[in-house]
Design a protein around this motif. Structure first.
Motif, PDB file in Angstrom:
ATOM      1  N   LEU A  13      67.001  96.111  37.629  1.00 56.43           N
ATOM      2  CA  LEU A  13      66.960  96.334  39.078  1.00 56.43           C
ATOM      3  C   LEU A  13      65.527  96.361  39.590  1.00 56.43           C
ATOM      4  CD1 LEU A  13      69.742  99.062  39.521  1.00 56.43           C
ATOM      5  CD2 LEU A  13      69.864  96.646  40.165  1.00 56.43           C
ATOM      6  N   ASN A  14      64.641  96.992  38.826  1.00 58.98           N
ATOM      7  CA  ASN A  14      63.247  97.094  39.243  1.00 58.98           C
ATOM      8  C   ASN A  14      62.550  95.740  39.204  1.00 58.98           C
ATOM      9  OD1 ASN A  14      60.208  97.483  38.260  1.00 58.98           O
ATOM     10  ND2 ASN A  14      60.750  99.239  39.519  1.00 58.98           N
ATOM     11  N   TYR A  15      62.651  95.058  38.090  1.00 58.88           N
ATOM     12  CA  TYR A  15      61.902  93.806  37.918  1.00 58.88           C
ATOM     13  C   TYR A  15      62.486  92.653  38.723  1.00 58.88           C
ATOM     14  CZ  TYR A  15      58.274  95.308  34.804  1.00 58.88           C
ATOM     15  OH  TYR A  15      57.145  95.908  34.307  1.00 58.88           O
ATOM     16  N   SER A  16      63.771  92.679  38.995  1.00 58.70           N
ATOM     17  CA  SER A  16      64.342  91.614  39.820  1.00 58.70           C
ATOM     18  C   SER A  16      63.771  91.666  41.229  1.00 58.70           C
ATOM     19  CB  SER A  16      65.872  91.721  39.860  1.00 58.70           C
ATOM     20  OG  SER A  16      66.282  92.952  40.422  1.00 58.70           O
ATOM     21  N   ALA A  17      63.428  92.865  41.701  1.00 61.91           N
ATOM     22  CA  ALA A  17      62.810  92.999  43.032  1.00 61.91           C
ATOM     23  C   ALA A  17      61.417  92.379  43.042  1.00 61.91           C
ATOM     24  CB  ALA A  17      62.738  94.471  43.425  1.00 61.91           C
ATOM     25  N   TYR A  18      60.644  92.619  41.994  1.00 58.70           N
ATOM     26  CA  TYR A  18      59.297  92.035  41.905  1.00 58.70           C
ATOM     27  C   TYR A  18      59.376  90.516  41.727  1.00 58.70           C
ATOM     28  CZ  TYR A  18      57.049  96.591  41.615  1.00 58.70           C
ATOM     29  OH  TYR A  18      56.576  97.839  41.899  1.00 58.70           O
ATOM     30  N   PHE A  19      60.282  90.070  40.864  1.00 59.51           N
ATOM     31  CA  PHE A  19      60.429  88.625  40.656  1.00 59.51           C
ATOM     32  C   PHE A  19      60.901  87.942  41.937  1.00 59.51           C
ATOM     33  CE2 PHE A  19      61.265  89.483  35.897  1.00 59.51           C
ATOM     34  CZ  PHE A  19      59.924  89.331  35.602  1.00 59.51           C
ATOM     35  N   ALA A  20      61.746  88.632  42.706  1.00 58.93           N
ATOM     36  CA  ALA A  20      62.261  88.064  43.953  1.00 58.93           C
ATOM     37  C   ALA A  20      61.126  87.737  44.919  1.00 58.93           C
ATOM     38  CB  ALA A  20      63.239  89.034  44.612  1.00 58.93           C
ATOM     39  N   GLU A  21      60.160  88.640  45.024  1.00 62.13           N
ATOM     40  CA  GLU A  21      59.035  88.402  45.925  1.00 62.13           C
ATOM     41  C   GLU A  21      58.140  87.274  45.415  1.00 62.13           C
ATOM     42  OE1 GLU A  21      58.290  90.437  49.206  1.00 62.13           O
ATOM     43  OE2 GLU A  21      60.267  89.728  48.609  1.00 62.13           O
ATOM     44  N   ILE A  22      58.032  87.157  44.110  1.00 60.46           N
ATOM     45  CA  ILE A  22      57.255  86.054  43.536  1.00 60.46           C
ATOM     46  C   ILE A  22      57.954  84.729  43.814  1.00 60.46           C
ATOM     47  CG2 ILE A  22      56.460  85.019  41.376  1.00 60.46           C
ATOM     48  CD1 ILE A  22      56.069  87.866  40.297  1.00 60.46           C
ATOM     49  N   TYR A  23      59.276  84.696  43.597  1.00 64.34           N
ATOM     50  CA  TYR A  23      60.047  83.484  43.893  1.00 64.34           C
ATOM     51  C   TYR A  23      59.936  83.112  45.367  1.00 64.34           C
ATOM     52  CZ  TYR A  23      62.506  83.930  39.373  1.00 64.34           C
ATOM     53  OH  TYR A  23      62.824  84.009  38.044  1.00 64.34           O
ATOM     54  N   ARG A  24      60.056  84.132  46.219  1.00 66.11           N
ATOM     55  CA  ARG A  24      60.021  83.876  47.664  1.00 66.11           C
ATOM     56  C   ARG A  24      58.687  83.264  48.081  1.00 66.11           C
ATOM     57  NH1 ARG A  24      58.666  86.666  52.446  1.00 66.11           N
ATOM     58  NH2 ARG A  24      57.879  88.444  51.248  1.00 66.11           N
ATOM     59  N   SER A  25      57.603  83.799  47.537  1.00 66.77           N
ATOM     60  CA  SER A  25      56.290  83.257  47.892  1.00 66.77           C
ATOM     61  C   SER A  25      56.162  81.806  47.441  1.00 66.77           C
ATOM     62  CB  SER A  25      55.188  84.098  47.251  1.00 66.77           C
ATOM     63  OG  SER A  25      55.211  83.987  45.832  1.00 66.77           O
ATOM     64  N   GLY A  26      56.731  81.490  46.273  1.00 62.68           N
ATOM     65  CA  GLY A  26      56.689  80.116  45.778  1.00 62.68           C
ATOM     66  C   GLY A  26      57.533  79.176  46.614  1.00 62.68           C
ATOM     67  N   LEU A  27      58.732  79.613  46.969  1.00 62.30           N
ATOM     68  CA  LEU A  27      59.632  78.769  47.769  1.00 62.30           C
ATOM     69  C   LEU A  27      59.072  78.529  49.165  1.00 62.30           C
ATOM     70  CD1 LEU A  27      63.047  80.378  46.720  1.00 62.30           C
ATOM     71  CD2 LEU A  27      62.315  78.035  46.222  1.00 62.30           C
ATOM     72  N   GLN A  28      58.478  79.553  49.757  1.00 58.86           N
ATOM     73  CA  GLN A  28      57.954  79.415  51.116  1.00 58.86           C
ATOM     74  C   GLN A  28      56.625  78.663  51.161  1.00 58.86           C
ATOM     75  OE1 GLN A  28      57.938  83.477  52.604  1.00 58.86           O
ATOM     76  NE2 GLN A  28      60.010  83.245  53.436  1.00 58.86           N
ATOM     77  N   SER A  29      56.034  78.440  49.986  1.00 61.91           N
ATOM     78  CA  SER A  29      54.774  77.691  49.956  1.00 61.91           C
ATOM     79  C   SER A  29      54.988  76.178  49.985  1.00 61.91           C
ATOM     80  CB  SER A  29      53.983  78.062  48.693  1.00 61.91           C
ATOM     81  OG  SER A  29      54.602  77.543  47.527  1.00 61.91           O
ATOM     82  N   ILE A  30      56.248  75.756  49.807  1.00 64.61           N
ATOM     83  CA  ILE A  30      56.559  74.326  49.838  1.00 64.61           C
ATOM     84  C   ILE A  30      56.636  73.862  51.287  1.00 64.61           C
ATOM     85  CG2 ILE A  30      58.174  72.538  49.111  1.00 64.61           C
ATOM     86  CD1 ILE A  30      56.779  73.987  46.800  1.00 64.61           C
ATOM     87  N   GLU A  31      55.887  72.830  51.610  1.00 62.56           N
ATOM     88  CA  GLU A  31      55.828  72.340  52.986  1.00 62.56           C
ATOM     89  C   GLU A  31      57.197  71.787  53.427  1.00 62.56           C
ATOM     90  OE1 GLU A  31      53.977  71.322  50.512  1.00 62.56           O
ATOM     91  OE2 GLU A  31      52.008  72.208  50.900  1.00 62.56           O
ATOM     92  N   LYS A  32      57.543  72.033  54.696  1.00 67.17           N
ATOM     93  CA  LYS A  32      58.822  71.548  55.237  1.00 67.17           C
ATOM     94  C   LYS A  32      58.904  70.031  55.222  1.00 67.17           C
ATOM     95  CE  LYS A  32      59.915  75.464  58.257  1.00 67.17           C
ATOM     96  NZ  LYS A  32      60.205  75.905  59.652  1.00 67.17           N
ATOM     97  N   GLY A  33      57.732  69.388  55.278  1.00 68.88           N
ATOM     98  CA  GLY A  33      57.704  67.931  55.276  1.00 68.88           C
ATOM     99  C   GLY A  33      58.319  67.335  54.021  1.00 68.88           C
ATOM    100  N   GLN A  34      58.247  68.060  52.898  1.00 66.74           N
ATOM    101  CA  GLN A  34      58.821  67.549  51.660  1.00 66.74           C
ATOM    102  C   GLN A  34      60.341  67.530  51.732  1.00 66.74           C
ATOM    103  OE1 GLN A  34      57.167  68.550  47.886  1.00 66.74           O
ATOM    104  NE2 GLN A  34      55.357  69.524  48.778  1.00 66.74           N
ATOM    105  N   TYR A  35      60.915  68.547  52.366  1.00 68.10           N
ATOM    106  CA  TYR A  35      62.365  68.572  52.553  1.00 68.10           C
ATOM    107  C   TYR A  35      62.798  67.439  53.482  1.00 68.10           C
ATOM    108  CZ  TYR A  35      62.339  73.292  50.531  1.00 68.10           C
ATOM    109  OH  TYR A  35      62.187  74.371  49.691  1.00 68.10           O
ATOM    110  N   GLU A  36      62.023  67.256  54.542  1.00 64.29           N
ATOM    111  CA  GLU A  36      62.354  66.214  55.521  1.00 64.29           C
ATOM    112  C   GLU A  36      62.233  64.828  54.902  1.00 64.29           C
ATOM    113  OE1 GLU A  36      59.598  67.093  58.595  1.00 64.29           O
ATOM    114  OE2 GLU A  36      60.695  68.856  59.321  1.00 64.29           O
ATOM    115  N   ALA A  37      61.198  64.619  54.092  1.00 60.27           N
ATOM    116  CA  ALA A  37      61.005  63.330  53.430  1.00 60.27           C
ATOM    117  C   ALA A  37      62.141  63.053  52.444  1.00 60.27           C
ATOM    118  CB  ALA A  37      59.667  63.315  52.698  1.00 60.27           C
TER     119      ALA A  37
END
Length: 204
Positions: free
Chosen positions: A84-108
């Motif tokens: 429970l503890n580490y999944s919260a920390y990993f979640a924020e790491i995943y979120r930062s990685g996912l949100q760092s991908i530019e929207k243009g790549q999805y659109e392309a």
């Protein structure tokens, strides 16, 4: 000492096994368009990151008995609390990685006719892994050391075994030996992540 190390390694392995995928689910919930779901997940992350792991261990082990009259063994409580503890920390790491991908790549990808699953697994995910690997490595190294907190509820992991041996022999040597064990484990973890990072940089 070897018996205690085995217990520490079990805690380490099981925590990673369950918290890595759970962290991704939590990250998706944190990024959800549903405000209620997003608020609930955000509250969970704030609690897990804002309170000490040692307190969470005590709560997970003792609370079920006082709330619903149910209890489970100490080792299971350790795994539940750590996951429970580490999944919260990993979640924020995943979120930062996912949100760092530019929207243009999805659109392309959409323009080129790629499906959402193909876009995620073959375009987005490799970039996310590369970007979050250093942060992920830091958390995994911390996890190795945090396994010592399992002694809080009586689990005989490496550090507890070392303390008991130190009390019996009236010597601090067992604790120093335990420190060497932790150092070796962290050294191996660091090397694994270094190799993974080099390979990702090589194939970029």
């Amino acid at each position: 000492m070897l018996s205690g190390t085995t217990t520490s390694l079990k805690i380490f392995a099981l925590t990673l096994l369950f918290s890595l995928p759970l962290g991704f689910v939590v990250a998706k919930g944190r990024m959800s368009k549903n405000k209620i779901l997003r608020s609930v997940v955000n509250l969970y992350i704030q609690i897990m990151r804002g309170t000490p792991l040692i307190l969470q261990l005590i709560f997970v082990y003792f609370a079920p008995y006082y709330i619903v009259g149910f209890s489970y063994d100490r080792f299971t409580a350790v795994i539940v609390a750590f996951v429970l503890n580490y999944s919260a920390y990993f979640a924020e790491i995943y979120r930062s990685g996912l949100q760092s991908i530019e929207k243009g790549q999805y659109e392309a990808s959409k323009v080129l006719g790629f499906s959402k699953s193909h876009t995620f697994f073959f375009i987005v995910l490799p970039q996310v892994i590369k970007r979050i690997l250093p942060s992920l490595g830091n958390e995994v190294v911390t996890l190795v050391k945090d396994t010592a907190l399992a002694q809080t509820i009586g689990v005989s992991e490496l550090f507890r075994v070392a303390q008991n041996a130190s009390s019996r022999t009236f010597s601090t040597m067992p604790i120093f030996i335990a420190g060497v064990f932790y150092f070796v484990m962290n050294y191996i973890v660091s090397k694994v992540f270094d190799v993974a990072e080099k390979k990702l940089n090589y194939y970029r």
